[in-house]
Design a protein around this motif. Structure first.
Motif, PDB file in Angstrom:
ATOM      1  N   GLU A  86       0.808  -1.141  -0.080  1.00 11.59           N
ATOM      2  CA  GLU A  86      -0.089   0.029  -0.064  1.00 11.59           C
ATOM      3  C   GLU A  86       1.120   1.167   0.015  1.00 11.59           C
ATOM      4  OE1 GLU A  86      -3.212  -0.270   2.945  1.00 11.59           O
ATOM      5  OE2 GLU A  86      -3.749  -2.378   2.329  1.00 11.59           O
ATOM      6  N   ALA A  87       2.135   1.212  -0.785  1.00 16.78           N
ATOM      7  CA  ALA A  87       2.756   2.644  -1.031  1.00 16.78           C
ATOM      8  C   ALA A  87       2.059   3.185  -2.248  1.00 16.78           C
ATOM      9  CB  ALA A  87       4.192   2.093  -1.109  1.00 16.78           C
ATOM     10  N   LYS A  88       1.037   3.906  -2.110  1.00 14.11           N
ATOM     11  CA  LYS A  88       0.022   4.384  -2.958  1.00 14.11           C
ATOM     12  C   LYS A  88       0.634   5.407  -3.993  1.00 14.11           C
ATOM     13  CE  LYS A  88      -4.043   4.168  -1.663  1.00 14.11           C
ATOM     14  NZ  LYS A  88      -5.364   4.479  -0.943  1.00 14.11           N
ATOM     15  N   GLU A  89       1.623   6.120  -3.433  1.00 15.13           N
ATOM     16  CA  GLU A  89       2.251   7.044  -4.114  1.00 15.13           C
ATOM     17  C   GLU A  89       3.008   6.603  -5.053  1.00 15.13           C
ATOM     18  OE1 GLU A  89       3.733  10.300  -1.962  1.00 15.13           O
ATOM     19  OE2 GLU A  89       1.826  10.938  -0.851  1.00 15.13           O
ATOM     20  N   ALA A  90       3.979   5.757  -4.800  1.00 12.21           N
ATOM     21  CA  ALA A  90       4.913   5.114  -5.688  1.00 12.21           C
ATOM     22  C   ALA A  90       4.277   4.335  -6.653  1.00 12.21           C
ATOM     23  CB  ALA A  90       5.825   4.360  -4.801  1.00 12.21           C
ATOM     24  N   ALA A  91       3.037   3.569  -6.252  1.00  7.21           N
ATOM     25  CA  ALA A  91       2.496   2.816  -7.088  1.00  7.21           C
ATOM     26  C   ALA A  91       1.806   3.641  -8.366  1.00  7.21           C
ATOM     27  CB  ALA A  91       1.186   1.904  -6.519  1.00  7.21           C
ATOM     28  N   LEU A  92       1.300   4.824  -7.847  1.00  2.00           N
ATOM     29  CA  LEU A  92       0.385   5.889  -8.850  1.00  2.00           C
ATOM     30  C   LEU A  92       1.648   6.360  -9.971  1.00  2.00           C
ATOM     31  CD1 LEU A  92      -1.801   7.630  -6.579  1.00  2.00           C
ATOM     32  CD2 LEU A  92      -2.565   6.273  -8.392  1.00  2.00           C
TER      33      LEU A  92
END
Length: 312
Positions: A86-92
């Motif tokens: 859930e490292a959302k910023e990196a995934a995005l």
């Protein structure tokens, strides 16, 4: 839309994963993860690794795409890891830099794409962005499940809505895709008892009388098996065929014999043609134990341990 899960008693273990958990990480519930690898990175540590490694890359390095070529021993990419933890910023960032790129559809050793993992971890924002970036929603994992199969089992309204509306050209084929237990999405939803999702699947074109491939049950047969009266009533209202036969020659009414719910039996008795009410002479091929033996599985969404850049 509020998710309505019909009441069900004596519900059997009708799961659609098809395999038990491997050694590694499994998602035991929406909020709990069990780590069976003693040397695995803790969630916070892994998130730091993904974010820091990706964040340190200059724009030139990102354009050269070295991060797209990195795989763990479990076949996970940086994007897989970012979603799992859930490292959302990196995934995005990775999704936005990979629009239309085959990188989005890389499958790990369990044949899970980033989209599978976004649904498993119930991150609808990532599901939406992956679909917009061109992730293929028709790909199946090593249990034969599409991302939609998984959202149907989990009852995730947000992910279900995005998957059914975000890939209109692929949706008809996905709805007809059986997993390796022979279950299409309508069977998975029926087993779980999600009435609102079942209605939606029918509206999107799922065949209400489709037969699962283990022994030919329709959603109505499954509803009787699970003694889910609300689901039985809904399926009948939507036009389910009460005269549909399993591969063993049994109608839904036949499956009421020996079952506790007399309301289901009464309804189906009235709707079933008189000459189809008696059990066939041959021994039933549709008993519960046989079905569970054929389709036994665990109800956990699993993903493997993390090993990044040679470190655990």
């Amino acid at each position: 839309m509020e998710l309505y899960r019909g009441s069900s008693t004596n519900q059997m273990d009708y799961n659609d994963d098809g395999r038990g958990p491997k050694s590694g990480k499994m998602l035991a519930s929406n909020d709990e993860r069990l780590d069976s690898g003693l040397d695995s990175l803790k969630e916070e540590e892994c998130t730091d690794v993904v974010v820091s490694d990706f964040g340190r890359m200059s724009m030139a390095e990102r354009q050269d795409e070295p991060w797209r070529k990195v795989l763990t021993e479990d076949g996970d990419t940086y994007l897989h890891l970012a979603i799992i933890h859930e490292a959302k910023e990196a995934a995005l960032k990775m999704i936005h830099l990979s629009c239309g790129d085959p990188f989005l559809n890389i499958q790990n050793n369990q044949r899970q794409t980033a989209l599978h993992l976004a649904v498993i971890t119930e991150q609808p924002l990532l599901v939406e962005q992956l679909l917009k970036a061109g992730c293929d929603a028709s790909l199946v994992d090593d249990c034969g499940n599409t991302a939609l199969h998984i959202s149907c089992r989990k009852g995730s309204l947000a992910c279900f809505g995005l998957l059914t509306q975000g890939c209109p050209q692929q949706l008809p084929a996905i709805l007809q895709t059986p997993n390796y237990n022979g279950q299409k999405c309508i069977h998975v939803v029926a087993i779980q008892g999600y009435l609102s999702l079942l209605e939606s699947l029918i509206q999107f074109g799922a065949h209400i009388n489709a037969q699962e491939q283990c022994n030919g049950r329709t959603a109505l047969h499954l509803a009787v098996d699970l003694q889910n009266f609300e689901l039985v009533k809904l399926l009948i209202t939507k036009g389910a065929d009460v005269h549909s036969f399993t591969y063993g020659g049994h109608t839904p009414y036949h499956l009421t014999y020996g079952r506790a719910n007399t309301d289901i039996q009464k309804v189906l008795y009235e709707l079933t043609a008189p000459h189809l009410r008696e059990l066939p002479d041959s021994e039933s091929e549709d008993n519960d134990e046989d079905y569970e033996d054929q389709c036994i599985s665990d109800d956990e969404d699993i993903y493997d341990d993390i090993k990044m850049m040679g470190q655990v």
